[in-house]
Design a protein around this motif. Sequence first.
Motif, PDB file in Angstrom:
ATOM      1  N   LYS A 120      -0.521   3.743  -9.255  1.00 24.41           N
ATOM      2  CA  LYS A 120       0.047   3.040  -8.102  1.00 24.41           C
ATOM      3  C   LYS A 120       0.775   1.768  -8.528  1.00 24.41           C
ATOM      4  O   LYS A 120       1.849   1.444  -8.025  1.00 24.41           O
ATOM      5  CB  LYS A 120      -1.056   2.706  -7.104  1.00 24.41           C
ATOM      6  CG  LYS A 120      -1.647   3.928  -6.411  1.00 24.41           C
ATOM      7  CD  LYS A 120      -2.767   3.530  -5.467  1.00 24.41           C
ATOM      8  CE  LYS A 120      -3.369   4.749  -4.775  1.00 24.41           C
ATOM      9  NZ  LYS A 120      -4.485   4.384  -3.875  1.00 24.41           N
ATOM     10  N   ASN A 155      -5.713   6.183 -11.166  1.00 21.97           N
ATOM     11  CA  ASN A 155      -5.015   6.132  -9.878  1.00 21.97           C
ATOM     12  C   ASN A 155      -4.467   4.736  -9.604  1.00 21.97           C
ATOM     13  O   ASN A 155      -3.359   4.563  -9.104  1.00 21.97           O
ATOM     14  CB  ASN A 155      -5.956   6.553  -8.750  1.00 21.97           C
ATOM     15  CG  ASN A 155      -6.283   8.032  -8.786  1.00 21.97           C
ATOM     16  OD1 ASN A 155      -5.480   8.831  -9.282  1.00 21.97           O
ATOM     17  ND2 ASN A 155      -7.457   8.414  -8.288  1.00 21.97           N
ATOM     18  N   THR A 156      -5.271   3.707  -9.945  1.00 20.04           N
ATOM     19  CA  THR A 156      -4.830   2.328  -9.740  1.00 20.04           C
ATOM     20  C   THR A 156      -3.613   2.007 -10.607  1.00 20.04           C
ATOM     21  O   THR A 156      -2.629   1.423 -10.146  1.00 20.04           O
ATOM     22  CB  THR A 156      -5.966   1.355 -10.069  1.00 20.04           C
ATOM     23  OG1 THR A 156      -7.097   1.652  -9.235  1.00 20.04           O
ATOM     24  CG2 THR A 156      -5.528  -0.087  -9.835  1.00 20.04           C
TER      25      THR A 156
END
Length: 215
Positions: free
Chosen positions: A48, A44-45
């Motif tokens: 993003k 997810n990091t």
Amino acid sequence: MNAKIVVTPDNVDLVMTEASELMKQNDDLVTIHDKLENSMVLYNTQHKVLVGSFVTIAVLLLAIIMILFALWLTKKNIRKRQSMNVEQTLFYTDASNRRLHEIFVTSTEEMPVPKSQDMLFAEQLNEAIRKNMSNPNLKMDNLGEEMGLSRVQLYRKVKAITGQTPVELLRQMRLTSTTKTVGEIAYEVGFGTPGYFSTCFKKQFGKYPTELRAE
């Protein structure tokens, strides 16, 4: 129903071994679960960060395009102003001023069509002077008021486009567009004698009134 295991002295070691194995497997499952969670957080990091990078790149590209477009417009406007300055410089040469000056020694029927604000001003001033030319008491203040200008503004404008003061221009127009004698004109414009008027006229214009009228 789950089968129940009876612990006896004979199988206690086996039961302990199986229990230990089950606890180890449970620990392994917890470890795998933690790793999966960490992997999801990392994914997810990274997602993003990747999206943010694409957005940043897009914004930078848009900014570069806008800057290049602004530079192009600036250069275009500079070239346009330079072209206008060249045209204005050519217009305000002595030849152009003489062309404007010719309006005041040309009959209304022969006047050229105005092609600039100065030409329009010259035509209006020509009309105002001709309308009041027969008035021996005509003052520059009166002429300026009719043109919507102060005396100083009228002086600067006329001097800029003809090279003459309003008074000098009025004298020349009276001389070249009337059937009156030089003496009559001299008295009308405030000279005591025709001779002094002729002397001043020659000093100003390089010719005597009679020579200019003969042309």
